[in-house]
Design a protein around this motif. Structure first.
Motif, PDB file in Angstrom:
ATOM      1  N   LEU A 130       0.697  -0.974  -0.181  1.00 59.40           N
ATOM      2  CA  LEU A 130       0.108   0.031  -0.078  1.00 59.40           C
ATOM      3  C   LEU A 130       0.735   1.355  -0.128  1.00 59.40           C
ATOM      4  O   LEU A 130       0.628   2.206  -0.593  1.00 59.40           O
ATOM      5  CB  LEU A 130      -1.025   0.005   1.240  1.00 59.40           C
ATOM      6  CG  LEU A 130      -2.189  -0.935   1.220  1.00 59.40           C
ATOM      7  CD1 LEU A 130      -2.745  -0.812   2.416  1.00 59.40           C
ATOM      8  CD2 LEU A 130      -3.196  -0.957   0.046  1.00 59.40           C
ATOM      9  N   ILE A 131       2.065   1.234   0.865  1.00 55.20           N
ATOM     10  CA  ILE A 131       2.993   2.479   0.814  1.00 55.20           C
ATOM     11  C   ILE A 131       4.242   1.923   0.474  1.00 55.20           C
ATOM     12  O   ILE A 131       4.972   1.446   1.050  1.00 55.20           O
ATOM     13  CB  ILE A 131       2.785   2.945   2.312  1.00 55.20           C
ATOM     14  CG1 ILE A 131       1.404   3.243   2.670  1.00 55.20           C
ATOM     15  CG2 ILE A 131       3.794   4.090   2.435  1.00 55.20           C
ATOM     16  CD1 ILE A 131       1.291   3.786   4.412  1.00 55.20           C
ATOM     17  N   PRO A 132       4.631   1.980  -0.846  1.00 59.78           N
ATOM     18  CA  PRO A 132       5.876   1.385  -1.267  1.00 59.78           C
ATOM     19  C   PRO A 132       6.994   2.080  -0.784  1.00 59.78           C
ATOM     20  O   PRO A 132       8.181   1.448  -0.705  1.00 59.78           O
ATOM     21  CB  PRO A 132       5.731   1.540  -2.846  1.00 59.78           C
ATOM     22  CG  PRO A 132       4.733   2.619  -3.061  1.00 59.78           C
ATOM     23  CD  PRO A 132       3.649   2.491  -1.827  1.00 59.78           C
ATOM     24  N   LEU A 133       7.084   3.542  -0.238  1.00 60.43           N
ATOM     25  CA  LEU A 133       8.008   4.088   0.190  1.00 60.43           C
ATOM     26  C   LEU A 133       8.189   3.445   1.905  1.00 60.43           C
ATOM     27  O   LEU A 133       7.061   3.855   2.307  1.00 60.43           O
ATOM     28  CB  LEU A 133       8.123   5.604   0.017  1.00 60.43           C
ATOM     29  CG  LEU A 133       8.208   6.028  -1.469  1.00 60.43           C
ATOM     30  CD1 LEU A 133       8.186   7.375  -1.338  1.00 60.43           C
ATOM     31  CD2 LEU A 133       9.550   5.653  -1.907  1.00 60.43           C
ATOM     32  N   GLY A 134       9.207   3.518   2.308  1.00 58.47           N
ATOM     33  CA  GLY A 134       9.334   2.982   3.604  1.00 58.47           C
ATOM     34  C   GLY A 134       9.102   3.897   4.720  1.00 58.47           C
ATOM     35  O   GLY A 134       8.516   4.899   4.367  1.00 58.47           O
ATOM     36  N   PRO A 135       9.567   3.787   6.016  1.00 60.87           N
ATOM     37  CA  PRO A 135      10.474   2.596   6.168  1.00 60.87           C
ATOM     38  C   PRO A 135       9.848   1.496   6.413  1.00 60.87           C
ATOM     39  O   PRO A 135       8.417   1.267   7.014  1.00 60.87           O
ATOM     40  CB  PRO A 135      10.936   2.875   7.802  1.00 60.87           C
ATOM     41  CG  PRO A 135       9.905   3.925   8.380  1.00 60.87           C
ATOM     42  CD  PRO A 135       9.497   4.734   7.114  1.00 60.87           C
ATOM     43  N   GLY A 150      14.187  -1.249   6.072  1.00 65.72           N
ATOM     44  CA  GLY A 150      14.549  -1.042   4.660  1.00 65.72           C
ATOM     45  C   GLY A 150      14.099   0.236   4.315  1.00 65.72           C
ATOM     46  O   GLY A 150      13.213   0.818   4.515  1.00 65.72           O
ATOM     47  N   ILE A 151      15.131   1.035   3.647  1.00 67.14           N
ATOM     48  CA  ILE A 151      14.924   2.408   3.373  1.00 67.14           C
ATOM     49  C   ILE A 151      15.097   2.577   1.822  1.00 67.14           C
ATOM     50  O   ILE A 151      16.298   1.985   1.131  1.00 67.14           O
ATOM     51  CB  ILE A 151      16.346   3.087   3.918  1.00 67.14           C
ATOM     52  CG1 ILE A 151      16.118   3.013   5.476  1.00 67.14           C
ATOM     53  CG2 ILE A 151      16.307   4.684   3.733  1.00 67.14           C
ATOM     54  CD1 ILE A 151      14.861   4.136   5.934  1.00 67.14           C
ATOM     55  N   ASP A 152      13.976   3.227   1.302  1.00 66.60           N
ATOM     56  CA  ASP A 152      14.123   3.910  -0.121  1.00 66.60           C
ATOM     57  C   ASP A 152      14.889   5.054  -0.127  1.00 66.60           C
ATOM     58  O   ASP A 152      14.724   5.963   0.594  1.00 66.60           O
ATOM     59  CB  ASP A 152      12.640   3.837  -0.432  1.00 66.60           C
ATOM     60  CG  ASP A 152      11.853   2.636  -0.517  1.00 66.60           C
ATOM     61  OD1 ASP A 152      12.205   1.861  -1.292  1.00 66.60           O
ATOM     62  OD2 ASP A 152      11.205   2.486   0.323  1.00 66.60           O
ATOM     63  N   ALA A 196      19.060  -2.261  -2.764  1.00 66.59           N
ATOM     64  CA  ALA A 196      17.982  -2.237  -1.487  1.00 66.59           C
ATOM     65  C   ALA A 196      18.834  -2.120  -0.285  1.00 66.59           C
ATOM     66  O   ALA A 196      19.671  -2.957   0.053  1.00 66.59           O
ATOM     67  CB  ALA A 196      17.516  -3.815  -1.719  1.00 66.59           C
ATOM     68  N   LEU A 197      18.577  -1.219   0.240  1.00 67.39           N
ATOM     69  CA  LEU A 197      19.293  -0.651   1.482  1.00 67.39           C
ATOM     70  C   LEU A 197      18.433  -0.931   2.856  1.00 67.39           C
ATOM     71  O   LEU A 197      17.319  -0.753   3.025  1.00 67.39           O
ATOM     72  CB  LEU A 197      19.328   0.920   1.521  1.00 67.39           C
ATOM     73  CG  LEU A 197      20.671   1.423   2.160  1.00 67.39           C
ATOM     74  CD1 LEU A 197      21.855   1.109   1.547  1.00 67.39           C
ATOM     75  CD2 LEU A 197      20.648   3.102   2.037  1.00 67.39           C
TER      76      LEU A 197
END
Length: 221
Positions: A130-135, A150-152, A196-197
């Motif tokens: 639903l919210i592709p940007l993290g965290p 996981g951080i974008d 992928a951080l």
């Protein structure tokens, strides 16, 4: 190695099949003989009809020689009781328990029983879509207030170093995955598109760290 699984639902049957494919011996305990139909054709493991917390059923399943025990039935109470019997009566330390109630799962984690909270895991996976940007939280240590997330990254960070990101976020890059391979990055490693951080952060700062990473990198870093 030998493993005992309590519960032959979809999870238990799949876990049993995967373990046998890796060459391990497996015994599956379930109170309903019909449940064993979920096991794949030609399953080489043992089928034990009984309750997973019953001492005789556990012995029949080979718990005394087991490397690990998984309680993955549909009942939280049954899974918890079975996990404690296996740990305290038979001395098996490698015990994993499926718990639907996330609050109870946290309590039993603190007691040293590894738990998989089905509801919590499902919510996290849906949240990621639903919210592709993290965290996106990979791991949380509640007592210490530390998490791995996981951080974008905003594209402006590509070409900058790991140390630049750490200095800006005041968090630590734990590992990153590049082209399908994980690596423990040095401070001088240059970030690339597709990385992928994952960062270690104070739990209450995870949102702030993600906001910094989502914004353009400052030139004076």
């Amino acid at each position: 190695m030998h493993f005992v699984i309590m519960g032959c639902g979809r999870v238990g049957a799949t876990l049993a099949a995967n373990l046998t494919e890796y060459g391990h011996s497996v015994a599956v305990i379930d109170h309903s003989p019909d449940s064993f139909r979920r096991l794949p054709e030609g399953f080489s493991g043992q089928r034990v009809t009984g309750m997973g917390f019953d001492r005789e059923a556990l012995i029949q399943a080979g718990i005394e020689d087991a490397h690990g025990f998984a309680a993955v039935s549909s009942g939280d109470n049954s899974n918890i009781i079975a996990a404690r019997v296996v740990r305290e009566t038979f001395g098996v330390s490698n015990v994993v328990t499926r718990i639907y109630d996330p609050t109870r799962a946290e309590v039993y984690e603190r007691l040293g029983i590894a738990t998989v909270s089905t509801v919590k895991w499902t919510v996290e996976q849906v949240f990621r879509h639903l919210i592709p940007l993290g965290p996106h939280f990979d791991w949380i240590e509640d007592d210490a207030g530390i998490a791995i997330v996981g951080i974008d990254l905003d594209p402006s960070w590509f070409g900058r170093s790991v140390s630049d990101l750490e200095r800006a976020t005041k968090a630590r890059v734990t590992y990153l995955t590049r082209l399908g391979r994980g690596t423990l990055p040095s401070p001088s490693l240059v970030l690339q598109d597709g990385d992928a951080l994952h960062m270690t952060v104070e739990t209450d700062r995870a949102g702030a760290v993600q906001r910094i990473a989502n914004h353009p990198a400052q030139e004076d870093l």
